[in-house]
Structures are given as structure tokens and as C-alpha cells.
Design an enzyme around this catalytic site. Sequence first.
Site, PDB file in Angstrom:
ATOM      1  N   ARG A   1      46.015 -13.128 -31.878  1.00 32.21           N
ATOM      2  CA  ARG A   1      46.324 -12.305 -30.702  1.00 32.21           C
ATOM      3  C   ARG A   1      47.466 -11.351 -31.009  1.00 32.21           C
ATOM      4  O   ARG A   1      47.445 -10.189 -30.597  1.00 32.21           O
ATOM      5  CB  ARG A   1      46.692 -13.209 -29.511  1.00 32.21           C
TER       6      ARG A   1
ATOM      7  N   ARG B   1      45.753  -2.093 -23.228  1.00 35.91           N
ATOM      8  CA  ARG B   1      46.041  -2.719 -24.528  1.00 35.91           C
ATOM      9  C   ARG B   1      45.698  -1.825 -25.700  1.00 35.91           C
ATOM     10  O   ARG B   1      45.936  -2.187 -26.845  1.00 35.91           O
ATOM     11  CB  ARG B   1      45.249  -4.010 -24.686  1.00 35.91           C
TER      12      ARG B   1
ATOM     13  N   LYS C   1      55.237 -11.440 -20.032  1.00 38.90           N
ATOM     14  CA  LYS C   1      54.679 -10.482 -19.045  1.00 38.90           C
ATOM     15  C   LYS C   1      54.354 -11.197 -17.728  1.00 38.90           C
ATOM     16  O   LYS C   1      54.712 -10.739 -16.654  1.00 38.90           O
ATOM     17  CB  LYS C   1      53.385  -9.841 -19.590  1.00 38.90           C
TER      18      LYS C   1
ATOM     19  N   ARG D   1      53.723 -23.502 -23.977  1.00 36.70           N
ATOM     20  CA  ARG D   1      53.404 -23.071 -22.611  1.00 36.70           C
ATOM     21  C   ARG D   1      52.468 -24.037 -21.878  1.00 36.70           C
ATOM     22  O   ARG D   1      51.524 -24.574 -22.447  1.00 36.70           O
ATOM     23  CB  ARG D   1      52.742 -21.694 -22.641  1.00 36.70           C
TER      24      ARG D   1
ATOM     25  N   ARG E   1      46.371 -23.487 -22.083  1.00 32.63           N
ATOM     26  CA  ARG E   1      45.258 -22.547 -22.243  1.00 32.63           C
ATOM     27  C   ARG E   1      44.537 -22.810 -23.557  1.00 32.63           C
ATOM     28  O   ARG E   1      45.170 -23.163 -24.547  1.00 32.63           O
ATOM     29  CB  ARG E   1      45.802 -21.110 -22.240  1.00 32.63           C
TER      30      ARG E   1
HETATM   31  P1  AP5 Z   1      54.236 -15.736 -20.387  1.00 35.14           P
HETATM   32  O1  AP5 Z   1      54.985 -15.113 -19.270  1.00 35.14           O
HETATM   33  O2  AP5 Z   1      53.081 -16.592 -20.061  1.00 35.14           O
HETATM   34  O3  AP5 Z   1      53.843 -14.632 -21.474  1.00 35.14           O
HETATM   35  P2  AP5 Z   1      52.745 -13.472 -21.445  1.00 35.14           P
HETATM   36  O4  AP5 Z   1      53.352 -12.263 -22.049  1.00 35.14           O
HETATM   37  O5  AP5 Z   1      52.168 -13.331 -20.068  1.00 35.14           O
HETATM   38  O6  AP5 Z   1      51.738 -14.089 -22.464  1.00 35.14           O
HETATM   39  P3  AP5 Z   1      50.163 -14.187 -22.524  1.00 35.14           P
HETATM   40  O7  AP5 Z   1      49.901 -15.167 -23.608  1.00 35.14           O
HETATM   41  O8  AP5 Z   1      49.580 -14.488 -21.174  1.00 35.14           O
HETATM   42  O9  AP5 Z   1      49.777 -12.758 -22.959  1.00 35.14           O
HETATM   43  P4  AP5 Z   1      48.451 -12.340 -23.645  1.00 35.14           P
HETATM   44  O10 AP5 Z   1      48.526 -10.874 -23.578  1.00 35.14           O
HETATM   45  O11 AP5 Z   1      48.223 -12.921 -24.979  1.00 35.14           O
HETATM   46  O12 AP5 Z   1      47.365 -13.063 -22.748  1.00 35.14           O
HETATM   47  P5  AP5 Z   1      46.527 -12.591 -21.499  1.00 35.14           P
HETATM   48  O13 AP5 Z   1      46.324 -13.746 -20.634  1.00 35.14           O
HETATM   49  O14 AP5 Z   1      47.064 -11.359 -20.909  1.00 35.14           O
HETATM   50  O15 AP5 Z   1      55.306 -16.556 -21.253  1.00 35.14           O
HETATM   51  C1  AP5 Z   1      54.884 -17.293 -22.382  1.00 35.14           C
HETATM   52  C2  AP5 Z   1      55.709 -18.584 -22.502  1.00 35.14           C
HETATM   53  O16 AP5 Z   1      57.064 -18.245 -22.798  1.00 35.14           O
HETATM   54  C3  AP5 Z   1      55.773 -19.416 -21.201  1.00 35.14           C
HETATM   55  O17 AP5 Z   1      55.763 -20.761 -21.559  1.00 35.14           O
HETATM   56  C4  AP5 Z   1      57.119 -19.024 -20.557  1.00 35.14           C
HETATM   57  O18 AP5 Z   1      57.663 -20.081 -19.786  1.00 35.14           O
HETATM   58  C5  AP5 Z   1      57.960 -18.721 -21.782  1.00 35.14           C
HETATM   59  N1  AP5 Z   1      58.911 -17.637 -21.560  1.00 35.14           N
HETATM   60  C6  AP5 Z   1      58.666 -16.437 -20.971  1.00 35.14           C
HETATM   61  N2  AP5 Z   1      59.775 -15.662 -21.011  1.00 35.14           N
HETATM   62  C7  AP5 Z   1      60.722 -16.379 -21.667  1.00 35.14           C
HETATM   63  C8  AP5 Z   1      62.069 -16.109 -22.029  1.00 35.14           C
HETATM   64  N3  AP5 Z   1      62.652 -14.962 -21.755  1.00 35.14           N
HETATM   65  N4  AP5 Z   1      62.760 -17.065 -22.692  1.00 35.14           N
HETATM   66  C9  AP5 Z   1      62.164 -18.270 -22.983  1.00 35.14           C
HETATM   67  N5  AP5 Z   1      60.891 -18.581 -22.669  1.00 35.14           N
HETATM   68  C10 AP5 Z   1      60.168 -17.637 -22.018  1.00 35.14           C
HETATM   69  O19 AP5 Z   1      45.149 -12.217 -22.211  1.00 35.14           O
HETATM   70  C11 AP5 Z   1      44.368 -13.237 -22.801  1.00 35.14           C
HETATM   71  C12 AP5 Z   1      43.163 -12.628 -23.503  1.00 35.14           C
HETATM   72  O20 AP5 Z   1      42.342 -11.917 -22.554  1.00 35.14           O
HETATM   73  C13 AP5 Z   1      43.475 -11.596 -24.580  1.00 35.14           C
HETATM   74  O21 AP5 Z   1      43.751 -12.209 -25.819  1.00 35.14           O
HETATM   75  C14 AP5 Z   1      42.144 -10.796 -24.609  1.00 35.14           C
HETATM   76  O22 AP5 Z   1      41.155 -11.521 -25.280  1.00 35.14           O
HETATM   77  C15 AP5 Z   1      41.763 -10.756 -23.144  1.00 35.14           C
HETATM   78  N6  AP5 Z   1      42.291  -9.576 -22.462  1.00 35.14           N
HETATM   79  C16 AP5 Z   1      43.285  -9.547 -21.536  1.00 35.14           C
HETATM   80  N7  AP5 Z   1      43.507  -8.296 -21.110  1.00 35.14           N
HETATM   81  C17 AP5 Z   1      42.635  -7.504 -21.797  1.00 35.14           C
HETATM   82  C18 AP5 Z   1      42.404  -6.117 -21.796  1.00 35.14           C
HETATM   83  N8  AP5 Z   1      43.128  -5.261 -21.046  1.00 35.14           N
HETATM   84  N9  AP5 Z   1      41.444  -5.643 -22.619  1.00 35.14           N
HETATM   85  C19 AP5 Z   1      40.706  -6.461 -23.395  1.00 35.14           C
HETATM   86  N10 AP5 Z   1      40.894  -7.799 -23.450  1.00 35.14           N
HETATM   87  C20 AP5 Z   1      41.861  -8.319 -22.646  1.00 35.14           C
END
Ligand code: AP5
Length: 232
Positions: A170, A88, A13, A127, A159
Site C-alpha cells: 500500500r 490518490r 487520515k 491498529r 482490517r
Molecule cells: P488511521 O487514522 O487509521 O490512518 P489512515 O491514514 O486513515 O490509514 P489507512 O490505513 O486507513 O489509509 P489507507 O489509505 O491505506 O486505507 P483506506 O482505508 O483509505 O491511523 C492508523 C493507526 O495509527 C491507528 O491505529 C491510529 O490509532 C494510529 N495513529 C494515527 N495517528 C497517530 C499519531 N499521530 N500518533 C500515533 N498513532 C497514530 O483504503 C484502503 C484501500 O481501499 C486502499 O488500499 C485501496 O485499495 C482502496 N482505496 C481507497 N480509496 C481509494 C481510491 N480513492 N481509489 C482507489 N482505491 C482506493
Amino acid sequence: MNLVIFGPPGAGKGTQSKFIVKKYNLFQLSTGELLRKEIINKTILGSEISSAMNRGSLVSDKIASDLIEKFLSKNEYKNRFIFDGYPRNIIQAENLNKLLDKYDQKINLVLKLSVSLDVIKKRIIGRSVCTICGKIYNEFFNPAPINTNCCASRFLQKRSDDTLDISISRYETYEKNIKPVIDFYEETKLLKVVNGEMPISEITNEISALIDSFKGWLCTITQYKYAVNLNS
Ligand code: AP5
């Protein structure tokens, strides 16, 4: 136009949002990044949310909603949002519609990135993020370039929630909450599913094509309305 991008942890994402933001002059509203900033800045909110994030659970809907409303209420971002990681759950999906109504906006396209748990584990474990420019890398799939100043290894950071155990929690949290969100957006006919296991550039091309076709359609409708107005 406003977009929602969702998918399991590590689906790509953030990676895709950063490309799309540049190409279409949008604004990435990542609730994960906003929450991490609160923890880094050691705010009161930061201490409240860090344990939920490090367990792989969601923080409260109220906290997430307050964070996004701060940006939705600003005119400079109006109709330029890419919502990364919000909504979410169904409460957040309904809340987002209410907030968009309140600020006279709507969602135009919803993108779901599909990726299996096996791929996710490697993506999360590998990552790292550049603390200078925010670029996202992966030691297995997308390593940081060598001989650069900005993204040199000393600036790359992992992270705290990117461990195998937390990534599984997660993923489970995502699976538990997402089905009603998918149904919600399927009903509105805004949902497009993209295979998140393709190479990064292919996914960007597919998303760009979806955005371009929406923009083309919008342009046709506007021209049609304009022509009708002129003729009436
Ligand atoms: P990356 O692009 O970083 O993936 P992502 O989908 O953004 O993953 P996140 O881990 O950030 O998502 P998340 O939802 O768990 O965490 P968030 O920070 O939003 O890519 C991942 C890796 O893969 C990278 O190394 C990249 O280079 C590689 N990659 C990407 N695409 C690729 C491809 N096509 N091929 C090969 N490699 C690839 O949330 C964190 C925490 O915050 C949550 O757990 C929760 O506790 C809280 N939170 C966030 N939003 C909310 C909400 N709305 N409500 C309540 N709690 C929330």
C-alpha cells in the site's frame, strides 16, 4: 468549506478526519470505508474490489469516482466534505475538480500528512477499530480504554489488509501515484503539509489552526465585499 486529506497508509487520515468532522460539522467521505462496506455487505462490487484491496493496489478510478459522486450530488453535504483517501492519483485529482464544478463546489484546503515508512508499519500492525462506534485505536500508541462498554476488546477488529506485507504494498502504491497529485495541489496554492508523526492531539490542533485561519480569511473577504456593495 471542503477539505482534502491525504497521506500514506496509516498516516492518520481517518483519525484526524473524525476529530475535524466533529469540530467543524463536516462530513467524512472516506473511499476506503465505503469500499470496505461493499465487501462486508457482500455486494457485486464488493467481490470485484476485495482482491485489489487485499493486494494493496488501488481499485479502478471509475469505481472510486462513482462512489464519491453519490455523495457529492446530495445537497445535504454540500460544502461540508472532508475527502479522506480521495484523490490518490492525478486522474482522480482532476476528476474531483470536474465533479466539484458540476455540483457548484470547490476545494478550500488540502492537507498532506507526512509519515515515514518505519512509523507506518507500527501504526498499521497495531491498529484496531471499534465495530460499534468506529473509533480507531493502536495497541502501541493509542490503546483502547479499559472498562468501557463500547470499545471493549471483543468489539475491536483488525482490517484484513493490515498485515506487514500488504502495508508495504500500500505504501509503494501511494509513493508511485502521489507525486503528480502533490504538484497539482501545490500549483493551486491550497496544499499544506502537516507533520503526521506528532502526537494525535498536536496534529488536530495544527489542522484546526489551518482551518480557522482559512475561515478567518473567508470572513474578512466576505465583510470586505459586503462593505464595497454597501458603498457602491
Ligand atoms: P488511521 O487514522 O487509521 O490512518 P489512515 O491514514 O486513515 O490509514 P489507512 O490505513 O486507513 O489509509 P489507507 O489509505 O491505506 O486505507 P483506506 O482505508 O483509505 O491511523 C492508523 C493507526 O495509527 C491507528 O491505529 C491510529 O490509532 C494510529 N495513529 C494515527 N495517528 C497517530 C499519531 N499521530 N500518533 C500515533 N498513532 C497514530 O483504503 C484502503 C484501500 O481501499 C486502499 O488500499 C485501496 O485499495 C482502496 N482505496 C481507497 N480509496 C481509494 C481510491 N480513492 N481509489 C482507489 N482505491 C482506493
